[in-house]
Design a protein around this motif. Structure first.
Motif, PDB file in Angstrom:
ATOM      1  N   GLN A   2      -8.999 -23.342  33.697  1.00 49.49           N
ATOM      2  CA  GLN A   2      -8.733 -22.157  34.016  1.00 49.49           C
ATOM      3  C   GLN A   2     -10.112 -21.639  33.183  1.00 49.49           C
ATOM      4  O   GLN A   2     -10.520 -20.464  33.508  1.00 49.49           O
ATOM      5  N   ILE A   3      -9.607 -22.043  32.288  1.00 51.49           N
ATOM      6  CA  ILE A   3     -10.330 -21.411  30.901  1.00 51.49           C
ATOM      7  C   ILE A   3     -12.161 -21.718  31.685  1.00 51.49           C
ATOM      8  O   ILE A   3     -12.946 -20.620  31.751  1.00 51.49           O
ATOM      9  N   THR A   4     -12.322 -23.456  31.609  1.00 48.76           N
ATOM     10  CA  THR A   4     -14.099 -23.524  32.797  1.00 48.76           C
ATOM     11  C   THR A   4     -14.265 -22.462  33.601  1.00 48.76           C
ATOM     12  O   THR A   4     -14.898 -22.004  34.018  1.00 48.76           O
ATOM     13  N   LYS A   5     -12.967 -22.070  34.872  1.00 46.98           N
ATOM     14  CA  LYS A   5     -13.051 -21.370  35.907  1.00 46.98           C
ATOM     15  C   LYS A   5     -13.629 -20.012  36.036  1.00 46.98           C
ATOM     16  O   LYS A   5     -14.641 -19.670  36.070  1.00 46.98           O
ATOM     17  N   LEU A   6     -12.943 -19.250  34.843  1.00 45.58           N
ATOM     18  CA  LEU A   6     -12.970 -18.086  34.127  1.00 45.58           C
ATOM     19  C   LEU A   6     -14.582 -18.208  33.310  1.00 45.58           C
ATOM     20  O   LEU A   6     -15.602 -17.336  34.251  1.00 45.58           O
ATOM     21  N   GLN A   7     -14.990 -18.625  32.693  1.00 52.35           N
ATOM     22  CA  GLN A   7     -16.527 -19.080  32.532  1.00 52.35           C
ATOM     23  C   GLN A   7     -17.420 -19.222  33.895  1.00 52.35           C
ATOM     24  O   GLN A   7     -18.779 -18.918  33.800  1.00 52.35           O
ATOM     25  N   SER A   8     -17.450 -20.331  34.970  1.00 54.90           N
ATOM     26  CA  SER A   8     -18.100 -19.884  35.668  1.00 54.90           C
ATOM     27  C   SER A   8     -18.414 -18.939  36.733  1.00 54.90           C
ATOM     28  O   SER A   8     -19.437 -19.143  37.161  1.00 54.90           O
ATOM     29  N   VAL A   9     -17.383 -18.265  36.660  1.00 52.04           N
ATOM     30  CA  VAL A   9     -17.381 -16.516  37.670  1.00 52.04           C
ATOM     31  C   VAL A   9     -18.453 -15.980  36.821  1.00 52.04           C
ATOM     32  O   VAL A   9     -19.843 -15.781  37.444  1.00 52.04           O
ATOM     33  N   GLY A  10     -19.183 -16.466  35.204  1.00 47.43           N
ATOM     34  CA  GLY A  10     -20.343 -15.915  34.733  1.00 47.43           C
ATOM     35  C   GLY A  10     -21.579 -16.799  34.692  1.00 47.43           C
ATOM     36  O   GLY A  10     -22.235 -16.020  34.021  1.00 47.43           O
ATOM     37  N   LEU A  11     -21.584 -18.478  35.293  1.00 49.40           N
ATOM     38  CA  LEU A  11     -22.666 -19.377  35.663  1.00 49.40           C
ATOM     39  C   LEU A  11     -22.325 -19.853  34.209  1.00 49.40           C
ATOM     40  O   LEU A  11     -21.950 -20.629  33.985  1.00 49.40           O
ATOM     41  N   CYS A  12     -23.734 -19.416  33.295  1.00 51.59           N
ATOM     42  CA  CYS A  12     -23.601 -19.663  31.828  1.00 51.59           C
ATOM     43  C   CYS A  12     -23.931 -19.314  31.109  1.00 51.59           C
ATOM     44  O   CYS A  12     -24.109 -17.919  31.268  1.00 51.59           O
ATOM     45  N   SER A  13     -23.361 -19.481  29.738  1.00 54.76           N
ATOM     46  CA  SER A  13     -23.978 -18.879  28.168  1.00 54.76           C
ATOM     47  C   SER A  13     -25.618 -18.532  28.728  1.00 54.76           C
ATOM     48  O   SER A  13     -25.974 -19.479  28.362  1.00 54.76           O
ATOM     49  N   ASN A  14     -26.219 -17.810  27.906  1.00 59.48           N
ATOM     50  CA  ASN A  14     -27.625 -17.731  27.978  1.00 59.48           C
ATOM     51  C   ASN A  14     -28.162 -19.036  27.161  1.00 59.48           C
ATOM     52  O   ASN A  14     -27.687 -20.164  25.639  1.00 59.48           O
ATOM     53  N   LEU A  15     -29.714 -19.734  27.403  1.00 60.31           N
ATOM     54  CA  LEU A  15     -29.901 -20.999  26.812  1.00 60.31           C
ATOM     55  C   LEU A  15     -30.530 -21.225  25.180  1.00 60.31           C
ATOM     56  O   LEU A  15     -30.374 -22.183  25.203  1.00 60.31           O
ATOM     57  N   THR A  16     -31.432 -19.474  25.583  1.00 61.44           N
ATOM     58  CA  THR A  16     -31.429 -19.454  23.949  1.00 61.44           C
ATOM     59  C   THR A  16     -30.546 -20.088  22.912  1.00 61.44           C
ATOM     60  O   THR A  16     -30.503 -19.952  21.972  1.00 61.44           O
ATOM     61  N   GLY A  17     -29.462 -18.895  22.817  1.00 59.71           N
ATOM     62  CA  GLY A  17     -28.113 -18.866  21.954  1.00 59.71           C
ATOM     63  C   GLY A  17     -27.881 -20.083  22.339  1.00 59.71           C
ATOM     64  O   GLY A  17     -26.962 -20.337  21.100  1.00 59.71           O
ATOM     65  N   GLN A  18     -27.427 -20.880  23.248  1.00 61.75           N
ATOM     66  CA  GLN A  18     -26.809 -22.280  22.987  1.00 61.75           C
ATOM     67  C   GLN A  18     -27.950 -23.354  21.754  1.00 61.75           C
ATOM     68  O   GLN A  18     -27.403 -24.127  21.184  1.00 61.75           O
ATOM     69  N   VAL A  19     -29.497 -23.326  22.656  1.00 58.01           N
ATOM     70  CA  VAL A  19     -30.054 -23.705  21.326  1.00 58.01           C
ATOM     71  C   VAL A  19     -29.967 -23.331  20.022  1.00 58.01           C
ATOM     72  O   VAL A  19     -29.801 -23.784  18.823  1.00 58.01           O
ATOM     73  N   ALA A  20     -30.164 -21.959  19.629  1.00 57.33           N
ATOM     74  CA  ALA A  20     -29.683 -21.408  18.138  1.00 57.33           C
ATOM     75  C   ALA A  20     -27.977 -22.008  17.828  1.00 57.33           C
ATOM     76  O   ALA A  20     -28.323 -22.640  16.282  1.00 57.33           O
ATOM     77  N   VAL A  21     -27.235 -21.836  18.419  1.00 55.26           N
ATOM     78  CA  VAL A  21     -26.106 -22.712  17.868  1.00 55.26           C
ATOM     79  C   VAL A  21     -26.114 -24.477  17.739  1.00 55.26           C
ATOM     80  O   VAL A  21     -26.190 -24.446  16.949  1.00 55.26           O
ATOM     81  N   TYR A  22     -27.088 -24.977  18.440  1.00 54.80           N
ATOM     82  CA  TYR A  22     -27.243 -26.024  18.658  1.00 54.80           C
ATOM     83  C   TYR A  22     -28.329 -26.097  16.768  1.00 54.80           C
ATOM     84  O   TYR A  22     -27.685 -27.245  16.033  1.00 54.80           O
TER      85      TYR A  22
END
Lengths: 451, 451
Positions: free
Chosen positions: A308-328
């Motif tokens: 269900q969490i994955t489903k809710l996230q999927s409505v907004g498609l994904c978080s921004n990739l720059t933010g994802q790389v910053a987390v990395y």
């Protein structure tokens, strides 16, 4: 006829977020009119002269424009070049494609390894969700937890108003539990018991308890036993734990250290309490607020709830990739011996030492003002001093008058919650040390004359 | 006891988003097991070999790591260097600081100028809100519009399921209006009247009408008169218009052109209908989905309502700065005579010509299959063909069987809505032309044998 205010729902109208509320709007107006403003209202380090970490920005530049890896290799340390290449392979389709709804798997693996190394406990990429800053993930979780108007979420008082705002917006009930100001904002079992008892008495159904550690706005740091107590409390009352741990790198006293809820849970073998914990690239020594990167780790949740969490996230498609790389970058800093390591350490320590100094200077300065009392700022980026006010005055009037008289923009305590009859404000410790001293001086002058 | 599925609210459980639903999960499983999958389920161009535009990525790299402006000036065109410097001045505190909740003012000015130049109408930066992709802004607006469980939002059928998912999540009512498949999915006043009449009969209070132009999943393009009709309808019924215009650059027939709702409203002097319109860096010829950049323009809203939108945005602090800069690049492409112009035009035209070819090849190919009927793909990135199914079979079974037999991943029509008794699927036109031909061939083989 156009939309009117009366067409909006109660939940929307009642939502409040003081960190960017009317006082801040007033400050911006004043700034436009030429006044110098010292913004102490929001944890936004790079707006207050903090510099970004070089390896992180180099990595982002290379990921956005990979041609530089060949064309400008001489301008980047070898480990940053290699790391960026590995990242681009892991991301697969570059920064311009939607990733999995949960985020890039390669980055979630790195987050899981980070948690494993930090806490000495197992962690799994499938339990990690990358998000646009921690705020978005917190909002998703609260949306899940509030299933009807009687569902209650326990939140500390004072608390960061993301929680109160989101609970109001989703039409849930906020269950306040007070932090003990007289004992450095510690959290006591008695206070928790009292608050849950009161909520039930009024027909509210407690679903979860939110804890912010290190504390926002309190600046306090929880120890292992305190966390264990909270977990036991949650277990006894069948509550989910929502642990906001975004300030885990912002700890200033040598006697404190960060202990995660996940670690205490695993070490004590607790498997029957669900946990959501949050981290971010916006705080710590990174301060990369504008990149909007964060992650959430989940524990002890059945597969169907995770779906269900994955489903809710999927409505907004994904978080921004720059933010994802910053987390990395946050979870995979340079290692000793790598070419970028020395600069990384120098930049990190410069920032953390600065924050440590300012936390001390600010609290000491505030305590020297008659009528202001401030606990030690042990962690996070804030102080939440108690202020004596003249009869009939509110902290909102005080903050507005302070802004008009001195140009210092703080947030009134009302925005975070406080024991009725007391008054506070929240200020960040982020302005450069010289400015912090100026803030203290101006506050002293203002406070003694405030009527 | 941990959280259980039964603890979740009806709204969360009933939310559906087929574009990343169970068929896609199955495709990912198959891919992990070594099967080659052709992902036609989602408008994610850069995951299907589309290259990013060079000037956009250069700008992002320079903004993230401004040291390159001095150190590597020889690697960048002069206009990109200058533009990035101007941007950094406008952003003020760089990519790592939270911006205003509404987004960087300098970028909102550029968006307003873009609208002014595109439509020949006035536009104002204060009416622009930058967002993490268009999706987030759409969700904020729907949250505002749904003030209680009887509030209804008119949505086209078929529609992009962001709308249905969000209306369900916020506990509103979806009011379906059918698009006319027999007439290239055009929108008729009779259909709108019928749908609003039915809604009222069941006690639903219509608040707004959503229109997607160019259409997703239909691929149709509205003309001036059609838009004027919708505006008149909204005026008559006191509805707010929610105009999803993210595919405005994706128009493939020389006889069509994009007409914005804002332009028609202003030209016809309509000031008593509120309008929210959306654009994004994810579509068009940019396809920068992973950057999560978008904007919303508002018209005909009272100040107090605008303040409520700003408040809701401020709870999430701000949209990501990279997405904001990507939006800037979308609205401020290189100009004739500038050093980066020729490459920009070559890249843009290569992408748009490719899409145009594939739109034609796909629709013609589908129509050549007995039992499949497809309208012309005039715009956007999708086709939504009607399929004849054997008695008792559903489009979900069909899509699953297609995936298993051919590796082609499409989304069943049920996910978008369709007239009961009909069956469809949505496919993107994004795979490279050779692959589109392969998709058509495999579909033909599959469809004639499907039982």
């Amino acid at each position: 006829m156009t939309m009117q205010l009366k067409d909006l729902g109660k939940a929307v109208l009642e939502t409040q977020y003081a960190v960017r509320g009317p006082i801040v709007a007033k400050a911006q107006d004043m700034e436009r009119e030429g006044r110098e403003i010292i913004y102490c209202n929001i944890g936004n380090p790079q707006a207050l002269e903090q510099k970004p970490l070089t390896y992180l920005r180099q990595t982002l530049a290379l990921c956005q424009y990979p041609e530089l890896i060949q064309q400008a290799a001489h301008l980047f340390p070898a480990d940053v070049l290699e790391n960026s290449q590995r990242l681009l392979v892991g991301i697969e389709h570059g920064m311009g494609a939607y990733s999995d709804s949960k985020g890039v798997h390669f980055i979630r693996e790195a987050v899981a390894e980070f948690i494993h190394e930090r806490d000495g406990i197992p962690a799994h990429p499938e339990s990690i969700f990358l998000s646009d800053g921690a705020s978005r993930a917190v909002q998703t979780v609260l949306r899940m937890l509030i299933s009807g108007p009687h569902d209650g979420i326990m939140t500390p008082v004072p608390q960061y108003p993301l929680y109160s705002a989101t609970i109001t917006l989703y039409d849930g009930k906020q269950i306040n539990y007070y932090l003990d100001e007289a004992h450095n904002w510690k959290l006591s079992k008695a206070m928790l018991e009292e608050s849950i008892y009161e909520a039930r008495r009024f027909g509210v159904k407690p679903k979860a308890i939110c804890v912010i550690n290190p504390g926002n706005p309190t600046g306090s740091v929880l120890d292992y036993d305190n966390i264990a107590m909270i977990i036991d409390f949650a277990r006894e009352h069948k509550l989910t734990i929502v642990a906001d741990e975004v300030y885990q790198d912002n700890i200033y006293l040598p006697t404190d250290k960060f202990v995660s809820f996940a670690k205490v849970m695993v070490e004590r073998g607790v498997t029957d309490v669900s946990l959501f914990s949050f981290h971010s690239c916006s705080k710590g020594y990174f301060g990369e607020c504008g990149q909007r990167g964060g992650y959430m780790e989940i524990r002890n949740l059945p597969k169907d709830v995770i779906a269900q969490i994955t489903k809710l996230q999927s409505v907004g498609l994904c978080s921004n990739l720059t933010g994802q790389v910053a987390v990395y970058c946050v979870v995979r800093p340079p290692k000793p011996g790598q070419p970028s390591y020395d600069l990384y350490v120098a930049e990190r320590d410069h920032i953390l030492n600065g924050l440590k100094t300012r936390a001390r200077v600010l609290a000491e300065g505030l305590n020297a003002i008659p009528g202001i009392e401030c606990n030690v700022v042990a962690g996070s980026m804030y102080a939440f001093p108690k202020i004596d006010l003249p009869e009939g005055r509110t902290d909102e009037e005080y903050a507005l008058a302070l802004l008009e008289a001195t140009g210092i923009c703080v947030v009134p305590g009302t925005g975070f919650g406080q024991i009725p009859g007391t008054a506070h404000f929240r200020t960040t410790i982020l302005p450069p040390t010289e400015k912090i001293k100026m803030v203290v001086d101006r506050l002293a002058g203002f406070h003694v004359n405030y009527r």
